[in-house]
Structures are given as structure tokens and as C-alpha cells.
Design an enzyme around this catalytic site. Structure first.
Site, PDB file in Angstrom:
ATOM      1  N   CYS A  62       8.812  -2.174  -0.331  1.00 18.10           N
ATOM      2  CA  CYS A  62       9.211  -1.833   1.044  1.00 18.10           C
ATOM      3  C   CYS A  62       9.702  -3.073   1.796  1.00 18.10           C
ATOM      4  O   CYS A  62       9.088  -4.141   1.715  1.00 18.10           O
ATOM      5  CB  CYS A  62       8.018  -1.207   1.766  1.00 18.10           C
ATOM      6  SG  CYS A  62       8.425  -0.710   3.450  1.00 18.10           S
ATOM      7  N   CYS A  66       4.485  -5.220   7.284  1.00 18.05           N
ATOM      8  CA  CYS A  66       3.154  -4.798   7.741  1.00 18.05           C
ATOM      9  C   CYS A  66       2.086  -5.635   7.013  1.00 18.05           C
ATOM     10  O   CYS A  66       1.973  -5.558   5.778  1.00 18.05           O
ATOM     11  CB  CYS A  66       2.946  -3.313   7.471  1.00 18.05           C
ATOM     12  SG  CYS A  66       4.349  -2.314   8.035  1.00 18.05           S
ATOM     13  N   CYS A  69      -0.297  -4.210   4.290  1.00 18.03           N
ATOM     14  CA  CYS A  69       0.194  -3.259   3.291  1.00 18.03           C
ATOM     15  C   CYS A  69       0.530  -3.858   1.929  1.00 18.03           C
ATOM     16  O   CYS A  69       1.381  -4.751   1.801  1.00 18.03           O
ATOM     17  CB  CYS A  69       1.417  -2.524   3.830  1.00 18.03           C
ATOM     18  SG  CYS A  69       1.894  -1.175   2.720  1.00 18.03           S
ATOM     19  N   CYS A 106      -0.203  15.446   1.120  1.00 18.81           N
ATOM     20  CA  CYS A 106       0.592  14.482   1.897  1.00 18.81           C
ATOM     21  C   CYS A 106       1.320  13.518   0.965  1.00 18.81           C
ATOM     22  O   CYS A 106       0.697  12.829   0.159  1.00 18.81           O
ATOM     23  CB  CYS A 106      -0.338  13.725   2.839  1.00 18.81           C
ATOM     24  SG  CYS A 106       0.530  12.520   3.837  1.00 18.81           S
ATOM     25  N   CYS A 138       2.556  17.680   4.130  1.00 21.89           N
ATOM     26  CA  CYS A 138       2.703  16.572   5.069  1.00 21.89           C
ATOM     27  C   CYS A 138       3.510  15.487   4.368  1.00 21.89           C
ATOM     28  O   CYS A 138       3.460  15.366   3.140  1.00 21.89           O
ATOM     29  CB  CYS A 138       1.313  16.050   5.428  1.00 21.89           C
ATOM     30  SG  CYS A 138       1.332  14.603   6.486  1.00 21.89           S
ATOM     31  N   CYS A 198       0.667  13.834  13.042  1.00 24.82           N
ATOM     32  CA  CYS A 198      -0.507  13.133  12.524  1.00 24.82           C
ATOM     33  C   CYS A 198      -0.300  11.655  12.832  1.00 24.82           C
ATOM     34  O   CYS A 198       0.630  11.044  12.308  1.00 24.82           O
ATOM     35  CB  CYS A 198      -0.609  13.358  11.011  1.00 24.82           C
ATOM     36  SG  CYS A 198      -1.882  12.356  10.215  1.00 24.82           S
ATOM     37  N   ARG A 270      -9.540  12.246  11.219  1.00 23.05           N
ATOM     38  CA  ARG A 270      -9.677  12.039   9.772  1.00 23.05           C
ATOM     39  C   ARG A 270     -10.347  10.709   9.436  1.00 23.05           C
ATOM     40  O   ARG A 270      -9.856   9.645   9.839  1.00 23.05           O
ATOM     41  CB  ARG A 270      -8.302  12.145   9.093  1.00 23.05           C
ATOM     42  CG  ARG A 270      -8.379  12.103   7.567  1.00 23.05           C
ATOM     43  CD  ARG A 270      -7.065  12.514   6.896  1.00 23.05           C
ATOM     44  NE  ARG A 270      -6.611  13.793   7.407  1.00 23.05           N
ATOM     45  CZ  ARG A 270      -5.473  13.972   8.057  1.00 23.05           C
ATOM     46  NH1 ARG A 270      -4.650  12.965   8.235  1.00 23.05           N
ATOM     47  NH2 ARG A 270      -5.151  15.164   8.508  1.00 23.05           N
TER      48      ARG A 270
HETATM   49  N1  SAM Z   1       6.112   3.558   5.049  1.00 25.83           N
HETATM   50  C1  SAM Z   1       5.631   4.577   5.881  1.00 25.83           C
HETATM   51  C2  SAM Z   1       5.048   4.072   7.181  1.00 25.83           C
HETATM   52  O1  SAM Z   1       4.714   2.892   7.289  1.00 25.83           O
HETATM   53  O2  SAM Z   1       4.898   4.881   8.095  1.00 25.83           O
HETATM   54  C3  SAM Z   1       4.615   5.485   5.205  1.00 25.83           C
HETATM   55  C4  SAM Z   1       3.578   4.909   4.260  1.00 25.83           C
HETATM   56  S1  SAM Z   1       2.407   3.760   4.970  1.00 25.83           S
HETATM   57  C5  SAM Z   1       1.635   3.136   3.529  1.00 25.83           C
HETATM   58  C6  SAM Z   1       1.239   4.834   5.782  1.00 25.83           C
HETATM   59  C7  SAM Z   1       0.058   4.227   6.472  1.00 25.83           C
HETATM   60  O3  SAM Z   1      -0.889   3.748   5.524  1.00 25.83           O
HETATM   61  C8  SAM Z   1       0.268   3.041   7.371  1.00 25.83           C
HETATM   62  O4  SAM Z   1       0.772   3.359   8.626  1.00 25.83           O
HETATM   63  C9  SAM Z   1      -1.139   2.486   7.492  1.00 25.83           C
HETATM   64  O5  SAM Z   1      -1.787   3.065   8.603  1.00 25.83           O
HETATM   65  C10 SAM Z   1      -1.808   2.937   6.204  1.00 25.83           C
HETATM   66  N2  SAM Z   1      -2.161   1.789   5.359  1.00 25.83           N
HETATM   67  C11 SAM Z   1      -1.329   1.063   4.582  1.00 25.83           C
HETATM   68  N3  SAM Z   1      -1.986   0.071   3.957  1.00 25.83           N
HETATM   69  C12 SAM Z   1      -3.280   0.160   4.358  1.00 25.83           C
HETATM   70  C13 SAM Z   1      -4.450  -0.613   4.067  1.00 25.83           C
HETATM   71  N4  SAM Z   1      -4.413  -1.664   3.263  1.00 25.83           N
HETATM   72  N5  SAM Z   1      -5.611  -0.231   4.637  1.00 25.83           N
HETATM   73  C14 SAM Z   1      -5.656   0.844   5.466  1.00 25.83           C
HETATM   74  N6  SAM Z   1      -4.583   1.601   5.780  1.00 25.83           N
HETATM   75  C15 SAM Z   1      -3.412   1.250   5.245  1.00 25.83           C
HETATM   76  C1  DTB Z   2      -3.295   7.312   6.774  1.00 21.64           C
HETATM   77  O1  DTB Z   2      -3.574   7.173   7.983  1.00 21.64           O
HETATM   78  N1  DTB Z   2      -3.948   6.764   5.774  1.00 21.64           N
HETATM   79  C2  DTB Z   2      -3.320   7.082   4.499  1.00 21.64           C
HETATM   80  C3  DTB Z   2      -2.198   8.078   4.924  1.00 21.64           C
HETATM   81  N2  DTB Z   2      -2.289   8.054   6.341  1.00 21.64           N
HETATM   82  C4  DTB Z   2      -0.826   7.872   4.460  1.00 21.64           C
HETATM   83  C5  DTB Z   2      -2.888   5.892   3.745  1.00 21.64           C
HETATM   84  C6  DTB Z   2      -3.996   4.905   3.480  1.00 21.64           C
HETATM   85  C7  DTB Z   2      -3.461   3.866   2.589  1.00 21.64           C
HETATM   86  C8  DTB Z   2      -4.495   2.884   2.142  1.00 21.64           C
HETATM   87  C9  DTB Z   2      -3.918   1.835   1.272  1.00 21.64           C
HETATM   88  C10 DTB Z   2      -3.323   2.341  -0.015  1.00 21.64           C
HETATM   89  O2  DTB Z   2      -3.959   3.132  -0.740  1.00 21.64           O
HETATM   90  O3  DTB Z   2      -2.202   1.891  -0.352  1.00 21.64           O
HETATM   91 FE1  SF4 Z   3       6.340  -0.272   4.269  1.00 26.13          FE
HETATM   92 FE2  SF4 Z   3       3.715  -0.394   3.931  1.00 26.13          FE
HETATM   93 FE3  SF4 Z   3       4.771  -0.918   6.297  1.00 26.13          FE
HETATM   94 FE4  SF4 Z   3       4.827   1.621   5.367  1.00 26.13          FE
HETATM   95  S1  SF4 Z   3       3.012   0.430   5.901  1.00 26.13           S
HETATM   96  S2  SF4 Z   3       6.504   0.495   6.356  1.00 26.13           S
HETATM   97  S3  SF4 Z   3       5.055   1.191   3.167  1.00 26.13           S
HETATM   98  S4  SF4 Z   3       5.094  -2.112   4.415  1.00 26.13           S
END
Ligand code: SAM
Ligand code: DTB
Ligand code: SF4
Length: 333
Positions: A62, A66, A69, A106, A138, A198, A270
Site C-alpha cells: 500500500c 499509516c 500498518c 468483510c 462489508c 462502520c 466491535r
Molecule cells: N486500506 C484501507 C483503509 O486504510 O481504510 C482498508 C484496510 S486497513 C488495513 C483497515 C483498518 O485496519 C485501518 O483503518 C486500521 O484501523 C486497522 N488496522 C491496520 N493495522 C492495524 C494494526 N496493526 N492494529 C490495529 N488495527 C489496525
Molecule cells: C477494523 O476496525 N479492524 C479490522 C477491520 N476493521 C478491517 C482490521 C484490523 C487489522 C489488524 C491488523 C492486521 O491483521 O493486519
Molecule cells: Fe494502506 Fe494500511 Fe493505511 Fe489501509 S491502513 S491505507 S492498508 S497503509
């Protein structure tokens, strides 16, 4: 349904002030849990918990930054990059999730935003397929235009996940490749397309308590409350800038969940990422504080989640029952 007060005393408000929310958030913890549990029983069946399954349909690579992430291309993590999965494979996973008892499926993609290309057409086919199976579908695909949201709705999308993640003030410390208004704008596009919203966030990103209150304030003062509010505990992943963050305590999760429950009484709150590090007793406190939804299945998007058998045991021990699909749409007589 048990323990539900037929006389609703709490009004649904979206004119909360930040100070009001802070006063609730700062209540002595047992008082806060008691209040949240009371409001929860006015609006929801406390035994009922929604079971959702996540699937990463496009993993890693990506362009966003973030800091939490593991899927951001710029950090060196163990996540294996994978192009968009094939429709058939996704539908098979959805069928598996359904037979394991999930009612919401989802699909997540590591995209900054949706582009109008063949991959989006494939996602529309995935949405159609899962919807036909009788599950709430979702997606979480990054930013969306109003037209793209409408296309998803027409394909049968039930809900869209798009988290605010933290407060507006703290946002820039965590993400610099987009801003808070971009996020709010997508939520607005989702609403306009009449898709269930959501939206929630993560705690443990180095934010202070005012940031947590600030994020809850933004969510609770949207023109209408999100139908689901995920509360995630940071899963610190090696290679990300937040790899060394300390684990958040259960009390911090409980405080977030309880405050969200009190100020957004009808939302599904959730208990999301972070359950692998929580005991049955700790999760029970979160349900007591008003959480009524979880992600099930041994993987979230890229990180581990409790085993299905552990969750079966959890539901048995706490006398919880899974919520039926499409309950929001039921006409009450
Ligand atoms: N790329 C899209 C976005 O950012 O909206 C969708 C996927 S993103 C992985 C969805 C959500 O996962 C993020 O907004 C964040 O709240 C959650 N997330 C990602 N990495 C995480 C982590 N290490 N711990 C907890 N939540 C995480
Ligand atoms: C949300 O609030 N938590 C989920 C879902 N929406 C997409 C994602 C959590 C991701 C945790 C890190 C991972 O497994 O990559
Ligand atoms: Fe990309 Fe992860 Fe950020 Fe979603 S949360 S926009 S997958 S870097």
C-alpha cells in the site's frame, strides 16, 4: 430477548459536546461500566453478539504511510504482498465463514483509494456473490467517490468500513499521506449511497486521553451515528514505526467501549483487533461494557485472531448467542 427495558429512557443524540463526552469517559471505571451496561440493555439484547469474518482480498504494497500498518509498502514487515484474489477463492472463504457461524463478511484491500478499473469490477463481483449467499457484505477498500459507493451499493454492499483511527489533532502524527477530511468525505459518500457505515479507531498509537475523547466526539456528532464502531487495540507489528508501542490495558479498551456505547447507544460496538492478547475474563468485561460484535476466524487481515474453538468456548462460558444477519432491516410489528 432478555433484560431489555421496554421503556426507552435514553435519547439518541448527535449534539454531544467534547466536555460531556470527557465527563463520561472520566467516570470511575465501575460506574462507567454500570452506566454503559444499563444503556446497552435499553437498546440491545446483551446476550447477542455479531460475528464477522475478515478476509484480506489484496494484501500489502500500500502506498500510504499509516504508522501502525504492516501493509504499507514503505515499511519492511513480514507481510507477503498479494494481488487481488480471484472471485471464486473469495466466495469459497465466504462460504466457509458462513458455515462457521459468521453473518457478516468483510473484505479488505490494501489500497489508498478505489480506482475505476478491472480490480474494482472484480470486487463488485465478489460483493454480488457474497450478498447472494445471505451474508451481510462489508468492504474496506480505502477512499471512495460517491459514484463508486453507489456501484458498491448496487452490487449488494451492506456496510463499508472506513476508520477515523484517532483524533483529528493526532492524525498527522500517524498518517501524512491523507488527512482527516479525506476520511470524513468518504464516510459522507458512503452515507449518500445508503450503505451502513462502520467507523472507529485504534488505541495504543501514542495518543493521549483527549485524543480518544476527540475521536469518539467526531463519531458521535456525525449527522447520524455509524451503525458499527470498531474499537481496535494496536497490534504492534515488527518493521512498522509503532512496533515498540506498549500493550494497552484492558481498562483502556473498556473505557473506550463503554463511552462509545453510552454516546452511540444503538451502534454495534466491535471489540476488534487485540483479542488474541485478552483473557476470557478481560473480554467479558468488554461485553459487559457494551461491546456486541467481534471478528471471528484465526486471522484478522494479516495478524492472528483467537482460534474458532476458543471463541466457541467463549460464547458458551458467557452465554452469548450470535446475532442473525440483516437484523437492522427487520420490520418490527
Ligand atoms: N486500506 C484501507 C483503509 O486504510 O481504510 C482498508 C484496510 S486497513 C488495513 C483497515 C483498518 O485496519 C485501518 O483503518 C486500521 O484501523 C486497522 N488496522 C491496520 N493495522 C492495524 C494494526 N496493526 N492494529 C490495529 N488495527 C489496525
Ligand atoms: C477494523 O476496525 N479492524 C479490522 C477491520 N476493521 C478491517 C482490521 C484490523 C487489522 C489488524 C491488523 C492486521 O491483521 O493486519
Ligand atoms: Fe494502506 Fe494500511 Fe493505511 Fe489501509 S491502513 S491505507 S492498508 S497503509
Amino acid at each position: 430477548m432478555i433484560h431489555t427495558n421496554p421503556i426507552l429512557m435514553t435519547e439518541i443524540r448527535n449534539n454531544w459536546t467534547r466536555e460531556e463526552i470527557k465527563t463520561i469517559f472520566d467516570l470511575p471505571i465501575l460506574e462507567l461500566i454500570y452506566k454503559a451496561a444499563t444503556v446497552h440493555r435499553e437498546f440491545n439484547d446483551p446476550q447477542e453478539v455479531q460475528v464477522c469474518t475478515l478476509l484480506s482480498v489484496k494484501t500489502g504494497g500500500c502506498p500510504e504511510d499509516c504508522a501502525y500498518c504492516p501493509q504499507a509498502a514503505r515499511y519492511h514487515t513480514d507481510v507477503k504482498v498479494h494481488k487481488l484474489l480471484e472471485v471464486e477463492e473469495v466466495l469459497q472463504k465466504a462460504a466457509d465463514a458462513k458455515s462457521a457461524g459468521s453473518t457478516r463478511f468483510c473484505m479488505g484491500a490494501a489500497w489508498r483509494e478505489v480506482r475505476d478499473n478491472r480490480d474494482f469490477d472484480k470486487v463488485l463481483d465478489m460483493v454480488k456473490g457474497v450478498n447472494t449467499m445471505g451474508m451481510e457484505v462489508c468492504c474496506t477498500l480505502g477512499m471512495l467517490s460517491e459514484e463508486q459507493a453507489k456501484k458498491l451499493k448496487d452490487a449488494g454492499l451492506y456496510a463499508y468500513n472506513h476508520n477515523l483511527d484517532t483524533s483529528e489533532e493526532h492524525y498527522n502524527e500517524i498518517i501524512t499521506t491523507r488527512n482527516y477530511d479525506d476520511r470524513l468525505n468518504t464516510l459522507d459518500n458512503v452515507r449518500k449511497a445508503d450503505i451502513s457505515v462502520c467507523s472507529g479507531g485504534i488505541i495504543g498509537l501514542g495518543e493521549n486521553l483527549d485524543d480518544r475523547v476527540g475521536m469518539l466526539h467526531t463519531l458521535a456528532t456525525l449527522p447520524s451515528h455509524p451503525e458499527s464502531v470498531p474499537v481496535n487495540a494496536l497490534v504492534p507489528v515488527e518493521g512498522t514505526p509503532l512496533e515498540e508501542q506498549e500493550k494497552v490495558s484492558v481498562w483502556e479498551m473498556v473505557r473506550m467501549i463503554a463511552t462509545a456505547r453510552i454516546i452511540m447507544p444503538k451502534a454495534m460496538v466491535r471489540l476488534s483487533a487485540g483479542r488474541v492478547r485478552m483473557s476470557t475474563e478481560e473480554q467479558a468485561l468488554c461485553f459487559m461494557a457494551g461491546a456486541n460484535s467481534i471478528f471471528a476466524g484465526d486471522k484478522l487481515l494479516t495478524t492472528p485472531n483467537p482460534e474458532v474453538d476458543m471463541d466457541k468456548q467463549l460464547f458458551q462460558t458467557l452465554n452469548l448467542k450470535p446475532r442473525a444477519a440483516f437484523k437492522d432491516q427487520e420490520v418490527s410489528i
